[in-house]
Design a protein around this motif. Structure first.
Motif, mmCIF file in Angstrom:
data_model
loop_
_atom_site.group_PDB
_atom_site.id
_atom_site.type_symbol
_atom_site.label_atom_id
_atom_site.label_comp_id
_atom_site.label_asym_id
_atom_site.label_seq_id
_atom_site.Cartn_x
_atom_site.Cartn_y
_atom_site.Cartn_z
ATOM 1 N N VAL A 20 0.665 -1.228 0.077
ATOM 2 C CA VAL A 20 0.002 -0.066 0.048
ATOM 3 C C VAL A 20 0.718 1.061 -0.099
ATOM 4 O O VAL A 20 0.225 2.373 -0.089
ATOM 5 C CB VAL A 20 -1.019 0.016 1.271
ATOM 6 N N THR A 21 2.298 1.191 -0.126
ATOM 7 C CA THR A 21 2.955 2.287 -0.105
ATOM 8 C C THR A 21 3.503 2.468 -1.458
ATOM 9 O O THR A 21 4.201 1.559 -1.952
ATOM 10 C CB THR A 21 4.013 2.233 1.113
ATOM 11 N N GLU A 22 3.460 3.541 -2.127
ATOM 12 C CA GLU A 22 3.853 3.763 -3.364
ATOM 13 C C GLU A 22 5.639 3.917 -3.386
ATOM 14 O O GLU A 22 6.170 3.568 -4.210
ATOM 15 C CB GLU A 22 3.360 5.171 -3.670
ATOM 16 N N GLU A 23 6.188 4.483 -2.325
ATOM 17 C CA GLU A 23 7.819 4.662 -2.459
ATOM 18 C C GLU A 23 8.216 3.497 -2.035
ATOM 19 O O GLU A 23 7.661 2.669 -1.095
ATOM 20 C CB GLU A 23 7.991 5.991 -1.494
ATOM 21 N N GLN A 24 9.712 3.330 -2.320
ATOM 22 C CA GLN A 24 10.600 2.095 -1.691
ATOM 23 C C GLN A 24 10.669 2.283 -0.351
ATOM 24 O O GLN A 24 10.913 3.558 0.289
ATOM 25 C CB GLN A 24 11.585 2.021 -2.327
ATOM 26 N N LEU A 25 10.713 1.477 0.495
ATOM 27 C CA LEU A 25 10.970 1.432 2.021
ATOM 28 C C LEU A 25 12.260 0.607 2.323
ATOM 29 O O LEU A 25 12.362 -0.331 1.888
ATOM 30 C CB LEU A 25 9.908 1.294 2.742
ATOM 31 N N ASN A 26 13.113 1.296 3.038
ATOM 32 C CA ASN A 26 14.274 0.197 3.620
ATOM 33 C C ASN A 26 13.579 -0.174 5.022
ATOM 34 O O ASN A 26 12.733 -0.065 5.596
ATOM 35 C CB ASN A 26 15.505 1.264 3.744
ATOM 36 N N ALA A 27 14.757 -1.176 5.416
ATOM 37 C CA ALA A 27 14.195 -1.946 6.586
ATOM 38 C C ALA A 27 14.023 -1.168 7.843
ATOM 39 O O ALA A 27 13.209 -1.435 8.605
ATOM 40 C CB ALA A 27 15.475 -2.900 7.115
ATOM 41 N N ASP A 28 14.812 0.092 8.008
ATOM 42 C CA ASP A 28 14.689 0.920 9.068
ATOM 43 C C ASP A 28 13.218 1.735 8.903
ATOM 44 O O ASP A 28 12.329 1.690 10.102
ATOM 45 C CB ASP A 28 15.736 1.908 9.286
ATOM 46 N N ASP A 29 12.796 1.970 7.892
ATOM 47 C CA ASP A 29 11.535 2.623 7.535
ATOM 48 C C ASP A 29 10.342 1.795 7.902
ATOM 49 O O ASP A 29 9.528 1.863 8.545
ATOM 50 C CB ASP A 29 11.192 3.143 6.236
ATOM 51 N N ILE A 30 10.451 0.514 7.372
ATOM 52 C CA ILE A 30 9.239 -0.536 7.867
ATOM 53 C C ILE A 30 9.249 -0.878 9.202
ATOM 54 O O ILE A 30 8.236 -0.953 9.876
ATOM 55 C CB ILE A 30 9.879 -2.002 7.041
ATOM 56 N N GLY A 31 10.498 -0.941 9.925
ATOM 57 C CA GLY A 31 10.335 -1.181 11.300
ATOM 58 C C GLY A 31 9.785 -0.200 12.277
ATOM 59 O O GLY A 31 8.846 -0.316 12.999
ATOM 60 N N GLU A 32 10.181 0.951 11.786
ATOM 61 C CA GLU A 32 9.718 2.307 12.457
ATOM 62 C C GLU A 32 8.094 2.445 12.120
ATOM 63 O O GLU A 32 7.284 2.495 12.982
ATOM 64 C CB GLU A 32 10.243 3.587 11.739
ATOM 65 N N LYS A 33 7.636 2.227 10.838
ATOM 66 C CA LYS A 33 6.192 2.383 10.772
ATOM 67 C C LYS A 33 5.363 1.415 11.391
ATOM 68 O O LYS A 33 4.365 1.391 11.593
ATOM 69 C CB LYS A 33 6.109 2.379 8.950
ATOM 70 N N LEU A 34 5.934 0.127 11.322
ATOM 71 C CA LEU A 34 5.175 -1.052 12.011
ATOM 72 C C LEU A 34 5.466 -1.256 13.374
ATOM 73 O O LEU A 34 4.732 -1.944 14.118
ATOM 74 C CB LEU A 34 5.408 -2.222 11.132
#
Length: 175
Positions: A20-34
């Motif tokens: 559901v996210t248009e931009e690419q995410l790195n592992a840190d972004d993913i961990g922070e968002k979830l």
């Protein structure tokens, strides 16, 4: 949905976020968002990569890896189905084939082997049908899926007009 598709909750959450996210995410972004640990993100991403459901890319000047989900929902379905087939159907067929080679010694063995033969024939038929479906264009697949129960009605009408076909030696109905 992830748990129903054979992945754990965290893997499902990571995939849902990427989907559901248009931009690419790195592992840190993913961990922070979830709100999950970096190690759980890493394990989840490796699982998604093994399923072929995420793409890895690099951003020039950044050492981190970035992830996106597959974009086309029909491609996602095909990838999940193919992976489930590889992980579940292929090993099942192998075990059934091995058991069909065992010598029958008792009536109980003969009954068990007949049941396994029937299961093998059904799973093999479904497996071959899946091969056919994998070769269909996304547009044709969508049309086929939209037909739904209309296809059963068409086959019933054909049987009424031409009589029920006898099964052929290839496991398919004779013309």
């Amino acid at each position: 949905m992830g748990s129903r598709w054979g992945v754990n909750r965290t893997v499902g959450q990571i995939y849902a976020l990427l989907f559901v996210t248009e931009e690419q995410l790195n592992a840190d972004d993913i961990g922070e968002k979830l709100g999950i640990s970096r190690s759980n993100v890493s394990i989840g991403l490796k699982e998604l990569q093994s399923w072929g459901l995420v793409r890895l890319s690099k951003v020039p000047g950044d050492r981190r890896e970035y992830f996106t989900s597959l974009g086309d929902v029909q491609e996602i379905f095909r990838v999940v189905a193919a992976e489930r087939r590889r992980r579940e159907v292929a090993p099942t067929l192998s075990v059934l084939r091995e058991q069909l080679l065992v010598n029958v010694k008792t009536p109980e063995d003969a009954f068990a082997q007949q049941r396994m033969r029937e299961m093998h024939e059904l799973v093999d038929l479904a497996n071959n049908w899946f091969d056919d479906l994998q070769r269909i264009s996304p547009e044709s697949m969508a049309k086929l899926m939209k037909m739904g129960s209309k296809l059963q009605k068409l086959l019933s009408a054909k049987d009424r007009l031409f009589g029920a076909a006898e099964p052929g030696s290839d496991g398919h109905s004779a013309p």
